[in-house]
Design an enzyme around this catalytic site. Structure first.
Site, PDB file in Angstrom:
ATOM      1  N   TYR A   1       0.860  -1.238   0.239  1.00 19.58           N
ATOM      2  CA  TYR A   1      -0.283   0.603   0.012  1.00 19.58           C
ATOM      3  C   TYR A   1       0.766   1.400  -0.448  1.00 19.58           C
ATOM      4  O   TYR A   1       0.367   2.225  -0.008  1.00 19.58           O
ATOM      5  CB  TYR A   1      -0.975   0.335   1.448  1.00 19.58           C
ATOM      6  CG  TYR A   1      -2.353  -1.274   0.711  1.00 19.58           C
ATOM      7  CD1 TYR A   1      -3.216  -0.756  -0.032  1.00 19.58           C
ATOM      8  CD2 TYR A   1      -2.337  -2.538   1.105  1.00 19.58           C
ATOM      9  CE1 TYR A   1      -4.107  -1.953  -0.366  1.00 19.58           C
ATOM     10  CE2 TYR A   1      -3.053  -3.452   0.925  1.00 19.58           C
ATOM     11  CZ  TYR A   1      -3.877  -2.770   0.222  1.00 19.58           C
ATOM     12  OH  TYR A   1      -4.688  -3.931   0.115  1.00 19.58           O
TER      13      TYR A   1
ATOM     14  N   GLN B   1     -15.641   1.994  -6.015  1.00 24.60           N
ATOM     15  CA  GLN B   1     -14.420   1.110  -5.330  1.00 24.60           C
ATOM     16  C   GLN B   1     -13.087   1.175  -4.841  1.00 24.60           C
ATOM     17  O   GLN B   1     -12.362   1.013  -4.731  1.00 24.60           O
ATOM     18  CB  GLN B   1     -14.468  -0.433  -6.242  1.00 24.60           C
ATOM     19  CG  GLN B   1     -15.732  -1.283  -6.035  1.00 24.60           C
ATOM     20  CD  GLN B   1     -16.148  -1.732  -6.938  1.00 24.60           C
ATOM     21  OE1 GLN B   1     -16.023  -2.898  -7.722  1.00 24.60           O
ATOM     22  NE2 GLN B   1     -16.875  -1.737  -8.487  1.00 24.60           N
ATOM     23  N   ASN B   2     -12.614   2.186  -6.051  1.00 21.59           N
ATOM     24  CA  ASN B   2     -11.461   2.719  -5.665  1.00 21.59           C
ATOM     25  C   ASN B   2     -11.209   2.955  -4.875  1.00 21.59           C
ATOM     26  O   ASN B   2     -11.345   4.474  -3.898  1.00 21.59           O
ATOM     27  CB  ASN B   2     -10.699   3.729  -7.130  1.00 21.59           C
ATOM     28  CG  ASN B   2     -11.758   3.291  -8.742  1.00 21.59           C
ATOM     29  OD1 ASN B   2     -11.905   1.494  -8.513  1.00 21.59           O
ATOM     30  ND2 ASN B   2     -11.658   3.858  -9.064  1.00 21.59           N
ATOM     31  N   VAL B   3      -9.833   2.833  -4.413  1.00 21.76           N
ATOM     32  CA  VAL B   3      -9.196   4.256  -2.994  1.00 21.76           C
ATOM     33  C   VAL B   3      -8.010   4.648  -3.640  1.00 21.76           C
ATOM     34  O   VAL B   3      -7.646   5.674  -2.585  1.00 21.76           O
ATOM     35  CB  VAL B   3      -8.288   2.328  -2.398  1.00 21.76           C
ATOM     36  CG1 VAL B   3      -9.511   1.451  -1.737  1.00 21.76           C
ATOM     37  CG2 VAL B   3      -7.291   1.896  -3.218  1.00 21.76           C
TER      38      VAL B   3
ATOM     39  N   HIS C   1     -14.445   0.688  -0.403  1.00 21.78           N
ATOM     40  CA  HIS C   1     -13.459  -0.257  -0.550  1.00 21.78           C
ATOM     41  C   HIS C   1     -11.657   0.853  -0.011  1.00 21.78           C
ATOM     42  O   HIS C   1     -11.225   0.148   0.695  1.00 21.78           O
ATOM     43  CB  HIS C   1     -12.912  -0.985  -1.843  1.00 21.78           C
ATOM     44  CG  HIS C   1     -13.497  -1.643  -1.894  1.00 21.78           C
ATOM     45  ND1 HIS C   1     -13.620  -2.991  -3.380  1.00 21.78           N
ATOM     46  CD2 HIS C   1     -15.260  -2.626  -1.821  1.00 21.78           C
ATOM     47  CE1 HIS C   1     -14.153  -3.119  -3.652  1.00 21.78           C
ATOM     48  NE2 HIS C   1     -15.462  -3.597  -2.599  1.00 21.78           N
TER      49      HIS C   1
ATOM     50  N   GLY D   1     -15.430   0.855 -15.568  1.00 20.14           N
ATOM     51  CA  GLY D   1     -14.269   1.201 -15.318  1.00 20.14           C
ATOM     52  C   GLY D   1     -14.191  -0.322 -14.414  1.00 20.14           C
ATOM     53  O   GLY D   1     -13.616  -0.300 -13.363  1.00 20.14           O
TER      54      GLY D   1
HETATM   55  N1  APR Z   1     -11.757   2.142 -19.264  1.00 21.09           N
HETATM   56  C1  APR Z   1     -13.078   1.893 -18.797  1.00 21.09           C
HETATM   57  N2  APR Z   1     -12.524   0.314 -18.097  1.00 21.09           N
HETATM   58  C2  APR Z   1     -11.005   0.140 -18.457  1.00 21.09           C
HETATM   59  C3  APR Z   1     -10.397   0.502 -19.089  1.00 21.09           C
HETATM   60  C4  APR Z   1     -10.068   1.994 -18.940  1.00 21.09           C
HETATM   61  N3  APR Z   1      -9.006   2.958 -19.837  1.00 21.09           N
HETATM   62  N4  APR Z   1      -8.914  -0.240 -18.408  1.00 21.09           N
HETATM   63  C5  APR Z   1      -9.380  -0.820 -18.034  1.00 21.09           C
HETATM   64  N5  APR Z   1     -10.587  -1.238 -18.045  1.00 21.09           N
HETATM   65  C6  APR Z   1     -12.060  -2.155 -17.639  1.00 21.09           C
HETATM   66  C7  APR Z   1     -11.652  -3.409 -17.460  1.00 21.09           C
HETATM   67  O1  APR Z   1     -11.959  -3.932 -19.041  1.00 21.09           O
HETATM   68  C8  APR Z   1     -12.483  -4.465 -16.501  1.00 21.09           C
HETATM   69  O2  APR Z   1     -13.512  -4.336 -16.819  1.00 21.09           O
HETATM   70  O3  APR Z   1     -11.582  -1.741 -15.899  1.00 21.09           O
HETATM   71  C9  APR Z   1     -12.341  -2.971 -15.302  1.00 21.09           C
HETATM   72  C10 APR Z   1     -10.966  -3.346 -13.390  1.00 21.09           C
HETATM   73  O4  APR Z   1     -11.935  -4.516 -13.484  1.00 21.09           O
HETATM   74  P1  APR Z   1     -10.838  -5.212 -11.815  1.00 21.09           P
HETATM   75  O5  APR Z   1      -9.219  -4.594 -12.358  1.00 21.09           O
HETATM   76  O6  APR Z   1     -11.131  -6.479 -11.385  1.00 21.09           O
HETATM   77  O7  APR Z   1     -10.921  -4.104 -10.921  1.00 21.09           O
HETATM   78  P2  APR Z   1     -12.581  -3.361 -10.115  1.00 21.09           P
HETATM   79  O8  APR Z   1     -13.613  -3.785 -10.865  1.00 21.09           O
HETATM   80  O9  APR Z   1     -12.113  -2.192  -9.809  1.00 21.09           O
HETATM   81  O10 APR Z   1     -12.472  -4.361  -8.827  1.00 21.09           O
HETATM   82  C11 APR Z   1     -13.091  -4.270  -7.472  1.00 21.09           C
HETATM   83  O11 APR Z   1     -11.842  -5.813  -6.397  1.00 21.09           O
HETATM   84  O12 APR Z   1      -8.846  -6.231  -6.034  1.00 21.09           O
HETATM   85  C12 APR Z   1     -10.497  -5.399  -6.138  1.00 21.09           C
HETATM   86  O13 APR Z   1     -11.015  -3.839  -3.764  1.00 21.09           O
HETATM   87  C13 APR Z   1     -10.198  -4.193  -4.870  1.00 21.09           C
HETATM   88  O14 APR Z   1     -11.894  -2.418  -5.802  1.00 21.09           O
HETATM   89  C14 APR Z   1     -11.216  -3.235  -5.937  1.00 21.09           C
HETATM   90  C15 APR Z   1     -12.505  -4.812  -7.006  1.00 21.09           C
END
Ligand code: APR
Length: 233
Positions: A54, A87-89, A105, A171
């Site tokens: 972190y 969900q973003n930190v 989160h 995203g």
């Molecule tokens: N614009 C929009 N979406 C995008 C881009 C972009 N430029 N680049 C990637 N993505 C999309 C991917 O296609 C995917 O569907 O963003 C998504 C990211 O998914 P994850 O990596 O799973 O992230 P997230 O959904 O925020 O994860 C949820 O998981 O690990 C935990 O706590 C963490 O809050 C997080 C939670």
């Protein structure tokens, strides 16, 4: 009265700012194992590794800036009541200037006491080290919801989502619950837009328009459309 837009954001909205997502092919969970850095057991087993993970995220956050997607959501407030559930930190929605942001989160720029979870303080972009103590004398931990931990703000987020006239989902892979389940709380009349360049399976969502674009272009485009709609839509 202004229509209500609820925005559920995930790592993808910050990708074009230079922050890695979790589950894409170059994502953080390819580089690290969740069970090593993002669970309470990991914290008990190897706090130094968890703090380092972190600390690195926090240090990098200091070097990036909000992108056109974050800025467009601020512009949307000209005509709509906009509530962001993220969900973003990271703090990129804050730095862009959005006025209502709920962090499901946790937040990288905050720390909390391991003795009393209510004792939360700002740390900005600095490190937490082993031996750094809260006012009660216990070790500080990242203000992050780890896997397996409760999500204290999920009920608030569900209540916000129940009020939505329009839901923008941006995203997120919708892979992590309970956050992913929020889309089921929208009222029947709610229009849903999903902005994601990935290959999400979302057949079960009604009234959905799937914009398969990156957030940096897709979000400003939708915001432009919503701002130009007449109020009877
Ligand atoms: N614009 C929009 N979406 C995008 C881009 C972009 N430029 N680049 C990637 N993505 C999309 C991917 O296609 C995917 O569907 O963003 C998504 C990211 O998914 P994850 O990596 O799973 O992230 P997230 O959904 O925020 O994860 C949820 O998981 O690990 C935990 O706590 C963490 O809050 C997080 C939670």
């Amino acid at each position: 009265m202004k229509k209500k837009v609820v925005v559920l954001t995930g790592a993808g909205i910050s990708a074009e700012s230079g922050i890695k997502t979790f589950r894409d092919s170059d994502g953080l969970w390819e580089e690290y194992r969740i069970e090593d850095v993002a669970t309470y057991d990991a914290w008990l087993r190897n706090p130094a590794l968890v703090l380092d993970f972190y600390n690195k995220r926090r240090m990098q956050l200091a070097t990036v800036v909000p992108n056109p997607a974050h800025h467009a959501l601020v512009k949307l407030e000209q005509k709509y009541e906009v509530k962001i559930v993220t969900q973003n930190v990271d703090d990129l929605h804050e730095r862009a200037g959005s006025s209502s942001i709920l962090h499901l989160h946790g937040e990288l720029t905050k720390v909390r006491s391991t003795a009393n979870p209510e004792l939360v303080t700002d740390i900005g972009y600095s490190e937490i080290k082993q031996g750094d103590k809260c006012a009660l004398g216990s070790q500080l931990r990242p203000h992050i919801v780890w896997f397996g931990e409760a999500v204290p703000l999920i009920e608030d987020a569900a209540e916000i989502t129940m009020q939505a006239d329009i839901l923008l989902v941006i995203g997120t892979s919708l892979a992590v619950y309970p956050a992913a389940g929020l889309v089921n709380y929208v009222p029947a009349h709610c229009r849903i837009f999903l902005v994601d360049p990935g290959d999400l399976q979302v057949r079960w969502i009604n009234n959905l328009e799937f914009v398969r674009e990156k957030a940096g272009t897709g979000v400003p485009a939708i915001v432009g459309r919503l701002l130009s709609e007449d109020d009877n839509n």
